[in-house]
Each structure stands twice: as C-alpha cells, then as structure tokens.
Design an enzyme around this catalytic site. Structure first.
Site, PDB file in Angstrom:
ATOM      1  N   ARG A  70     -14.692  13.267   7.817  1.00 50.83           N
ATOM      2  CA  ARG A  70     -13.671  13.906   8.492  1.00 50.83           C
ATOM      3  C   ARG A  70     -13.203  14.792   7.323  1.00 50.83           C
ATOM      4  NH1 ARG A  70      -9.898   9.124   8.080  1.00 50.83           N
ATOM      5  NH2 ARG A  70      -8.149  10.477   8.463  1.00 50.83           N
ATOM      6  N   ASP A  99     -15.358   3.179   6.958  1.00 47.72           N
ATOM      7  CA  ASP A  99     -14.335   4.012   6.621  1.00 47.72           C
ATOM      8  C   ASP A  99     -15.116   5.142   5.400  1.00 47.72           C
ATOM      9  OD1 ASP A  99     -11.549   5.085   6.394  1.00 47.72           O
ATOM     10  OD2 ASP A  99     -11.887   4.530   4.246  1.00 47.72           O
ATOM     11  N   LYS A 115      -8.666  -1.135   5.853  1.00 46.26           N
ATOM     12  CA  LYS A 115      -8.984  -1.747   4.447  1.00 46.26           C
ATOM     13  C   LYS A 115      -7.935  -2.633   3.949  1.00 46.26           C
ATOM     14  CE  LYS A 115      -9.062   2.682   3.547  1.00 46.26           C
ATOM     15  NZ  LYS A 115      -9.005   3.978   2.908  1.00 46.26           N
ATOM     16  N   HIS A 171       0.887  -1.237  -0.034  1.00 46.74           N
ATOM     17  CA  HIS A 171      -0.151   0.000  -0.095  1.00 46.74           C
ATOM     18  C   HIS A 171       0.956   1.177   0.028  1.00 46.74           C
ATOM     19  CE1 HIS A 171      -3.400   2.554   0.720  1.00 46.74           C
ATOM     20  NE2 HIS A 171      -2.666   3.044   1.877  1.00 46.74           N
ATOM     21  N   SER A 212      -8.028   4.045   9.152  1.00 44.37           N
ATOM     22  CA  SER A 212      -8.615   4.038   7.700  1.00 44.37           C
ATOM     23  C   SER A 212      -7.827   3.185   6.740  1.00 44.37           C
ATOM     24  CB  SER A 212      -8.600   5.558   7.382  1.00 44.37           C
ATOM     25  OG  SER A 212      -8.894   5.516   6.196  1.00 44.37           O
TER      26      SER A 212
HETATM   27  N1  URA Z   1      -5.592   7.241   2.960  1.00 43.11           N
HETATM   28  C1  URA Z   1      -6.787   6.485   3.430  1.00 43.11           C
HETATM   29  O1  URA Z   1      -7.152   5.608   3.114  1.00 43.11           O
HETATM   30  N2  URA Z   1      -7.188   7.011   4.656  1.00 43.11           N
HETATM   31  C2  URA Z   1      -6.879   8.372   5.287  1.00 43.11           C
HETATM   32  O2  URA Z   1      -7.661   8.504   6.395  1.00 43.11           O
HETATM   33  C3  URA Z   1      -5.676   8.880   4.751  1.00 43.11           C
HETATM   34  C4  URA Z   1      -5.330   8.484   3.653  1.00 43.11           C
END
Ligand code: URA
Ligand code: CA
Length: 441
Positions: free
Chosen positions: A168, A161, A187, A82, A183
C-alpha cells in the site's frame, strides 16, 4: 474463480464474498497472488470501498493469517487500547496502569515510533534495564501478578498486514478507509482482548486530516469489532497540537508519571483524554456503571498512587529500574548537554500549530527515527510551554528543547517557528475531543 475476475468484480463496484476474501488473503500471503494483482485490487478497494461485512471478513482473514493470542487463561476482563498515532500521546502509560488498578486486565502489545509519531516501546525503554521483548509465558505471568503489562509484539501476528502495508505504501493505497480499518482491527483482534478502546486522531499531526474521515474510520472499526464479537468503542480526538506538553521518550514517561502522581491539573488535555479512554474501558468491562463512576474510580487510583505503583511494578517485572519511576527521580533521565529556548518572535496569540512538524522537530533532535533501524536518544526532545489559544509576548518561551546532538539545531528551531503560529488575533481553538463512536449495526 480466477483472481483477475475478483479484481474485476470489485472494480465494477461489486461486493466480495467471504470465500473471495479468504482466497485473496491466503493467496497473497502464500505468494500465489503476485504484488501486481494485489495492488490492482487495493486500488479497486480504495476507489469502490467495502461494506461493513466485507471489511469484517477482510479483517478476519487477515487476523487468521498468523498467530492469534489467546488470553482466555488470564483472570478478569481483558482490555486493550489503540491510538492511530499522534505527537505527545502518552495515554497508554497512564490509562493502562490506572485501569489495571481499577480491576481491569491489561495485556497489551505496542509498537515503536516511526517518523513524527512516538512509540510506546521506545518510551518504555527509556527506563534503564527494561526489556520489552518478553516470552508469551512471561508476559502472562506479569499480567497475572500485576494486572498490566505492555510489551513488544511476540510471535507472528498478522503477516498479511505486513505484506499488504508495504505494498500500500508504494501504490498510493494507504488512505483507503476499509484498508486502514482492517489493518488496525486485524492486529487488535489477534491480540486477544475482549474490550478495545480506539483513539482515532484527527488534525495536522494525524493520519486522518479531517474530522469526517476520522469519524468514518471510527465507525467502521467499531462496526467490525461488533461483527467480530468484541466490544469496541472509538473516541475521536484532536491532533492539531501535541496532546501532552512533552515530546520525547523519557520526557513523555516523566509526564505520564506526573499525571499518575496527581501533579497535572484536571483541565489538562492529556489528563482529559486519559480519563475518557479509561472511562470507556471501565464501562465496557462493566467495572463501572457510567462515566461519572468510572472517572471517580480513576481519580482515586491517582490520589492513592495505586496506578503509579502498577506502572512501577510493571517496569520492575520487565527488568527495569523502577526507582526512576517517580517524580523525584525522572529528571535524572532527561539530563542533556544543553537546553535551547524557542522564543516568540512577536506579540500575539498562539492561533494554531502543526503537530506533525513539532513531532518531526523532536525526531530530528534524536527522539524518533526516520528508518526502522535508527537508534533513539531517550533523554532528548522538547517540552511545549504554550498551547493553542495562549497569549504570548515577544521573547516568551514557546518550547524548551532538550539537546544532546546539535547538528540539526538550526533546522529544528526554524521548523518550530514554522510549526507554532503566533498571530495578532486569537483564532478559533479546536476542542480536544470531538465525540465517542459506538457500533451502529
Ligand atoms: N495504522 C495501521 O496499523 N494500519 C494502517 O493502515 C494505518 C495506520
Ligand atoms: Ca526570553
């Protein structure tokens, strides 16, 4: 406990229990907890922080708010990577096939680009015919056959999320490190891999503007991974200039194909970051004993073209025309109406760059989208001709623009002159890689 009391507890600096965190996420997803209470809680978390255990419980609660992918029926060690998002960041298209060629199993879900950062799915779609929407069954079939497949998200992954991120975004709480970590990690954990390498970017084109914040985020994410029973390592890398030279969809695929074909020197930053990420994955998956062995394996898969073949097969199995996926033919996919050179206005040194502005310039040419619904033009973008530290003479090309729609051209050229700083003295250049972070608990 009423949720208002939980908010008060966090506002006073208290530590939330697993039960309180579970109730918060299930209540928010079901609609029982309204946005105004959740936004107050997010602000309390931003100001008071969370310890590693709280952040892990939050991650776990978010992960279980939707589908969780089970990859246990696939052979081998499942690995994933990631990136927190950058400009000219084409590492997935290099690392995923190389690691698969070394024996790793890469079943990866990726995202689209938004704003100044590119997305892997848009890059994949620049190869004609490629369908990034595959059923879970097809996805697994491709991984079984080829060892690697990268698709768009299938199913309903981490709905908590989606709802929290939207909130947010409008309540000035995006930058909370525990909220970012949960977050991202919710995932990643929901996507099912055993070993995960995180590329945490820092600099002018990144989410984390300072090294200190980037290391803090990297440390928290690796700690969450360990507490959740996965192997996770993070690499903190520089985003004060684009990672690769190409910024644009087919342009970045072409650069990835060049790396996989052995046409990019080992001193190249994109090459080096791909080696580091690939090496961490091979070591975590116990396919290599140390960094030297891992790098040797990765290099062999470049030299014998087996990494490139993995990428070609992946495109074919996803419906794409694999015959384009080679250095001889990628040029056909970056044919544009015109090229425009952005030239140095004075003699000097490229002392620094603003990577976000370079990404925005490519977006304005049509390579990226401002809104989720916007289309992208796969052929357009830009290719940098300089990196930080280069000496230039007035009139030298700083970057080569690939243009189909010239309606914003003047603005784009001005933005690039603003983004690429040429000064009389050579400034200090940043290293590409700041460090590797492992869990400390
Ligand atoms: N990328 C994400 O997936 N979530 C965040 O909060 C910030 C960057
Ligand atoms: Ca010239």
């Amino acid at each position: 406990m009423r949720f208002v009391d939980t908010i008060e507890k966090k506002a006073d600096g208290g530590v939330l229990s697993k039960q309180e965190i579970d109730d918060m996420i299930s209540g928010y997803v079901s609609g029982e907890i309204p946005d105004y209470q959740m936004s107050s809680m997010m602000m309390a978390i931003l100001q008071r922080g969370m310890n590693d255990v709280e952040a892990t419980e939050l991650t776990r609660a978010m992960m279980h708010s939707g589908d969780v992918v089970d990859l246990s029926d696939l052979p081998g060690v499942k690995v994933d990577k990631h990136s927190t998002g950058g400009v000219g960041d084409t590492t997935t298209l290099v690392v995923a096939p190389l690691v698969a060629a070394c024996g790793g199993t890469v079943a990866k879900m990726s995202g689209r680009g938004l704003g100044h950062t590119g997305g892997t799915l848009d890059k994949l779609e620049s190869i004609p015919g490629t369908n990034i929407e595959q059923s879970m069954e097809n996805f697994k079939r491709i991984v079984r056959e080829n060892g690697v497949c990268v698709i768009g998200q299938t199913g309903n992954l981490v709905p908590a999320d989606k709802k929290m991120y939207a909130l947010r975004d409008v309540t000035a709480t995006v930058r909370s490190i525990p909220l970012i970590a949960s977050s991202i990690m919710s995932k990643k954990l929901a996507s099912g891999a055993d070993c995960i390498v995180l590329d945490v970017k820092t600099g002018s084109g990144a989410f984390m503007r300072t090294k200190e914040e980037a290391f803090e985020l990297a440390q928290l994410m690796t700690n969450i991974g360990k507490l959740a029973g996965r192997k996770v390592r993070a690499v903190v890398t520089d985003m004060n200039q684009p990672l690769g030279m190409a910024v644009g969809n087919a342009l970045e695929v072409r650069e990835a194909v060049q790396v996989l074909s052995g046409e990019v020197p080992e001193t190249d930053p994109l090459y080096e970051v791909c080696m580091i990420l690939g090496s961490q994955l091979l070591q975590m998956a116990e396919l290599a004993g140390d960094d030297a062995q891992a790098r040797k394996m990765l290099r062999e898969k470049i030299d014998d073209r087996s990494g490139l073949r993995k990428l070609q097969n992946m495109f074919r199995l996803m419906g794409g025309d694999e015959s384009y996926v080679c250095v001889e033919r990628m040029d056909e996919l970056v044919q544009v109406k015109k090229h425009v050179a952005v030239e140095a206005l004075s003699d000097g040194y490229v002392s620094s760059m603003n990577a976000e502005e370079i990404g925005t310039a490519a977006q304005m040419l049509g390579a990226g989208r401002a809104k989720k619904e916007d289309p992208v033009d796969p052929a357009v973008g830009l290719v940098m001709k300089v990196r930080c530290g280069y000496q230039v003479k007035k009139g030298d090309m700083l970057c080569d623009l690939y243009v189909n729609d010239d309606s914003h051209l003047e603005e784009v050229v001005n933005l690039l002159h603003q983004a690429i700083h040429v000064t009389p003295e050579l400034g200090e250049t940043e290293p590409m890689v700041y460090g590797i972070v492992t869990a400390n608990n």
